[in-house]
Design a protein around this motif. Structure first.
Motif, PDB file in Angstrom:
ATOM      1  N   SER A 179      20.312  10.367  65.613  1.00 24.54           N
ATOM      2  CA  SER A 179      21.768  10.369  65.735  1.00 24.54           C
ATOM      3  C   SER A 179      22.316  11.786  65.618  1.00 24.54           C
ATOM      4  CB  SER A 179      22.396   9.468  64.665  1.00 24.54           C
ATOM      5  OG  SER A 179      22.163  10.000  63.370  1.00 24.54           O
ATOM      6  N   PHE A 180      23.579  11.929  65.979  1.00 29.99           N
ATOM      7  CA  PHE A 180      24.293  13.186  65.770  1.00 29.99           C
ATOM      8  C   PHE A 180      25.766  12.863  65.567  1.00 29.99           C
ATOM      9  CE2 PHE A 180      24.498  12.404  70.306  1.00 29.99           C
ATOM     10  CZ  PHE A 180      25.778  12.776  70.666  1.00 29.99           C
ATOM     11  N   ASP A 181      26.470  13.771  64.897  1.00 30.58           N
ATOM     12  CA  ASP A 181      27.894  13.586  64.634  1.00 30.58           C
ATOM     13  C   ASP A 181      28.729  14.391  65.618  1.00 30.58           C
ATOM     14  OD1 ASP A 181      27.379  11.915  62.536  1.00 30.58           O
ATOM     15  OD2 ASP A 181      27.657  13.428  60.984  1.00 30.58           O
ATOM     16  N   ILE A 182      29.878  13.818  65.974  1.00 37.95           N
ATOM     17  CA  ILE A 182      30.825  14.509  66.836  1.00 37.95           C
ATOM     18  C   ILE A 182      32.207  14.366  66.217  1.00 37.95           C
ATOM     19  CG2 ILE A 182      31.277  12.513  68.325  1.00 37.95           C
ATOM     20  CD1 ILE A 182      30.755  15.912  69.846  1.00 37.95           C
ATOM     21  N   THR A 183      32.939  15.455  66.079  1.00 41.03           N
ATOM     22  CA  THR A 183      34.236  15.406  65.410  1.00 41.03           C
ATOM     23  C   THR A 183      35.323  14.976  66.384  1.00 41.03           C
ATOM     24  OG1 THR A 183      34.857  17.700  65.891  1.00 41.03           O
ATOM     25  CG2 THR A 183      33.514  17.304  63.917  1.00 41.03           C
ATOM     26  N   ILE A 184      36.448  14.521  65.814  1.00 40.43           N
ATOM     27  CA  ILE A 184      37.571  14.084  66.630  1.00 40.43           C
ATOM     28  C   ILE A 184      38.105  15.243  67.471  1.00 40.43           C
ATOM     29  CG2 ILE A 184      39.909  13.140  66.586  1.00 40.43           C
ATOM     30  CD1 ILE A 184      37.653  11.157  65.890  1.00 40.43           C
ATOM     31  N   SER A 185      38.185  16.445  66.884  1.00 38.88           N
ATOM     32  CA  SER A 185      38.683  17.596  67.640  1.00 38.88           C
ATOM     33  C   SER A 185      37.751  17.920  68.800  1.00 38.88           C
ATOM     34  CB  SER A 185      38.847  18.809  66.719  1.00 38.88           C
ATOM     35  OG  SER A 185      37.606  19.191  66.158  1.00 38.88           O
ATOM     36  N   GLU A 186      36.445  17.749  68.613  1.00 40.52           N
ATOM     37  CA  GLU A 186      35.494  17.995  69.704  1.00 40.52           C
ATOM     38  C   GLU A 186      35.661  16.971  70.813  1.00 40.52           C
ATOM     39  OE1 GLU A 186      32.046  19.962  66.811  1.00 40.52           O
ATOM     40  OE2 GLU A 186      31.907  17.875  67.451  1.00 40.52           O
ATOM     41  N   ILE A 187      35.909  15.718  70.422  1.00 36.80           N
ATOM     42  CA  ILE A 187      36.123  14.656  71.418  1.00 36.80           C
ATOM     43  C   ILE A 187      37.382  14.929  72.235  1.00 36.80           C
ATOM     44  CG2 ILE A 187      36.661  12.211  71.714  1.00 36.80           C
ATOM     45  CD1 ILE A 187      34.884  11.676  69.248  1.00 36.80           C
ATOM     46  N   LEU A 188      38.471  15.269  71.551  1.00 35.19           N
ATOM     47  CA  LEU A 188      39.739  15.514  72.245  1.00 35.19           C
ATOM     48  C   LEU A 188      39.621  16.690  73.203  1.00 35.19           C
ATOM     49  CD1 LEU A 188      42.257  14.970  69.303  1.00 35.19           C
ATOM     50  CD2 LEU A 188      41.874  13.470  71.268  1.00 35.19           C
ATOM     51  N   LYS A 245      38.705   5.994  72.741  1.00 32.94           N
ATOM     52  CA  LYS A 245      39.983   5.994  72.046  1.00 32.94           C
ATOM     53  C   LYS A 245      39.788   6.603  70.658  1.00 32.94           C
ATOM     54  CE  LYS A 245      41.922   3.698  75.422  1.00 32.94           C
ATOM     55  NZ  LYS A 245      42.880   4.344  76.348  1.00 32.94           N
ATOM     56  N   VAL A 246      40.588   7.597  70.343  1.00 32.35           N
ATOM     57  CA  VAL A 246      40.465   8.269  69.044  1.00 32.35           C
ATOM     58  C   VAL A 246      41.825   8.302  68.345  1.00 32.35           C
ATOM     59  CG1 VAL A 246      38.448   9.646  69.606  1.00 32.35           C
ATOM     60  CG2 VAL A 246      40.714  10.498  70.208  1.00 32.35           C
ATOM     61  N   GLY A 247      42.571   7.245  68.474  1.00 30.82           N
ATOM     62  CA  GLY A 247      43.910   7.212  67.881  1.00 30.82           C
ATOM     63  C   GLY A 247      43.913   6.990  66.377  1.00 30.82           C
ATOM     64  N   ASP A 248      42.793   6.533  65.817  1.00 30.98           N
ATOM     65  CA  ASP A 248      42.729   6.288  64.375  1.00 30.98           C
ATOM     66  C   ASP A 248      42.375   7.588  63.668  1.00 30.98           C
ATOM     67  OD1 ASP A 248      42.490   5.411  61.837  1.00 30.98           O
ATOM     68  OD2 ASP A 248      40.855   3.998  62.203  1.00 30.98           O
ATOM     69  N   PHE A 249      43.373   8.285  63.131  1.00 29.40           N
ATOM     70  CA  PHE A 249      43.138   9.578  62.510  1.00 29.40           C
ATOM     71  C   PHE A 249      42.714   9.458  61.047  1.00 29.40           C
ATOM     72  CE2 PHE A 249      44.107  12.431  65.851  1.00 29.40           C
ATOM     73  CZ  PHE A 249      45.015  11.776  66.668  1.00 29.40           C
ATOM     74  N   SER A 250      42.370   8.231  60.604  1.00 31.86           N
ATOM     75  CA  SER A 250      41.832   8.097  59.257  1.00 31.86           C
ATOM     76  C   SER A 250      40.373   8.548  59.212  1.00 31.86           C
ATOM     77  CB  SER A 250      41.940   6.645  58.778  1.00 31.86           C
ATOM     78  OG  SER A 250      41.158   5.786  59.608  1.00 31.86           O
ATOM     79  N   ILE A 251      39.778   8.763  60.378  1.00 28.90           N
ATOM     80  CA  ILE A 251      38.413   9.278  60.451  1.00 28.90           C
ATOM     81  C   ILE A 251      38.449  10.650  61.121  1.00 28.90           C
ATOM     82  CG2 ILE A 251      37.353   6.999  60.532  1.00 28.90           C
ATOM     83  CD1 ILE A 251      37.071   7.339  63.547  1.00 28.90           C
ATOM     84  N   ASP A 252      37.481  11.491  60.783  1.00 31.83           N
ATOM     85  CA  ASP A 252      37.460  12.823  61.393  1.00 31.83           C
ATOM     86  C   ASP A 252      36.229  13.053  62.248  1.00 31.83           C
ATOM     87  OD1 ASP A 252      35.514  13.000  59.491  1.00 31.83           O
ATOM     88  OD2 ASP A 252      36.235  14.853  58.583  1.00 31.83           O
ATOM     89  N   VAL A 272      32.664  10.773  64.370  1.00 29.61           N
ATOM     90  CA  VAL A 272      31.925   9.548  64.659  1.00 29.61           C
ATOM     91  C   VAL A 272      30.450   9.917  64.802  1.00 29.61           C
ATOM     92  CG1 VAL A 272      33.857   8.405  65.790  1.00 29.61           C
ATOM     93  CG2 VAL A 272      32.298   9.795  67.147  1.00 29.61           C
ATOM     94  N   THR A 273      29.582   8.931  64.607  1.00 28.51           N
ATOM     95  CA  THR A 273      28.146   9.133  64.739  1.00 28.51           C
ATOM     96  C   THR A 273      27.671   8.483  66.021  1.00 28.51           C
ATOM     97  OG1 THR A 273      27.848   9.196  62.331  1.00 28.51           O
ATOM     98  CG2 THR A 273      25.905   8.735  63.668  1.00 28.51           C
ATOM     99  N   ALA A 274      26.964   9.250  66.836  1.00 34.23           N
ATOM    100  CA  ALA A 274      26.479   8.761  68.132  1.00 34.23           C
ATOM    101  C   ALA A 274      24.964   8.576  68.101  1.00 34.23           C
ATOM    102  CB  ALA A 274      26.865   9.746  69.232  1.00 34.23           C
ATOM    103  N   ASP A 275      24.483   7.648  68.926  1.00 35.47           N
ATOM    104  CA  ASP A 275      23.053   7.372  69.050  1.00 35.47           C
ATOM    105  C   ASP A 275      22.433   8.443  69.947  1.00 35.47           C
ATOM    106  OD1 ASP A 275      20.535   6.309  70.149  1.00 35.47           O
ATOM    107  OD2 ASP A 275      21.077   4.484  69.067  1.00 35.47           O
ATOM    108  N   LEU A 276      21.583   9.265  69.394  1.00 39.49           N
ATOM    109  CA  LEU A 276      21.006  10.376  70.147  1.00 39.49           C
ATOM    110  C   LEU A 276      20.165   9.886  71.315  1.00 39.49           C
ATOM    111  CD1 LEU A 276      20.441  13.359  70.572  1.00 39.49           C
ATOM    112  CD2 LEU A 276      18.635  13.218  68.843  1.00 39.49           C
TER     113      LEU A 276
END
Length: 212
Positions: free
Chosen positions: A142-151, A188-195, A197-201
């Motif tokens: 897995s790897f993590d991707i931040t909301i700012s990176e997604i946007l 969709k990344v409208g839920d700003f309670s998280i910063d 997400v974890t993706a399946d590598l």
């Protein structure tokens, strides 16, 4: 200083009266304005001095005590993991930089605190490509991707790449790189309670292809 300024104020006021008596109205007005402006400056200065005299030194209050120690002193395992993570990330960026040069583009690594992407690759005659690099040691799932990176990825597409790098534990020449050009389409990344997400590598790796 006060006596000198007061004397100058009074002199200008007196000169104004003399000029007025001579019928020199313009000169009289100018002198009176100078007198009033000087008196106003003196009042402001005296007010400031009065406030400064009222100031007093207050002993500092200790609000917090912190002891800073190297991570290795409290967690040798954590320090080793941090060093290994840094090494993998460094190898991943270098692999993508090499891939960009091989494609004929001119990559420039961004500052560490740049939010959203790691490499800006210039393309002759076209807009640059923004590249976010995710490096993981071989065997990671897995790897993590931040909301700012997604946007940023959504906004920059199609001039965007998500670069996945599988780093060989021993040999940099065996590192593998794959690109995804629009990985966050429809997300969709409208839920700003998280910063982040974890993706399946493995799943994302199968969607990617050789650098392009």
């Amino acid at each position: 200083m006060t006596l000198r300024l007061t004397g100058e104020v009074n002199r200008l006021a007196a000169d104004s009266l003399v000029a007025r008596a001579k019928g020199e109205d313009a000169q009289a007005t100018r002198l009176l304005q100078q007198s009033e402006e000087m008196e106003a400056r003196q009042d402001r200065r005296l007010g400031l001095l009065a406030k400064q005299e009222q100031m007093r030194l207050v002993p500092p209050e200790l609000a917090l005590v912190a002891v800073v120690v190297p991570l290795a002193m409290v967690s040798p395992e954590g320090a080793a993991h941090a060093r290994e993570t840094k090494r993998v990330e460094r190898r991943a960026v270098e692999a993508v930089m090499a891939a960009e040069w091989a494609l004929g583009r001119t990559p420039a690594e961004q500052a560490f605190n740049n939010k959203g992407f790691d490499i800006l690759s210039e393309v002759e005659g076209d807009d640059p490509i923004r590249i976010e690099v995710k490096g993981r040691i071989a065997g990671a799932d897995s790897f993590d991707i931040t909301i700012s990176e997604i946007l940023l990825g959504q906004n920059a597409a199609p001039r965007y790449r998500l670069a996945l790098v599988v780093v060989d534990p021993d040999d940099p020449f065996k590192d593998e790189v794959r690109y995804l050009d629009d990985p966050f389409r429809g997300m969709k990344v409208g839920d700003f309670s998280i910063d982040r997400v974890t993706a399946d590598l493995r799943k994302e790796w199968t969607k990617g292809r050789e650098p392009f």
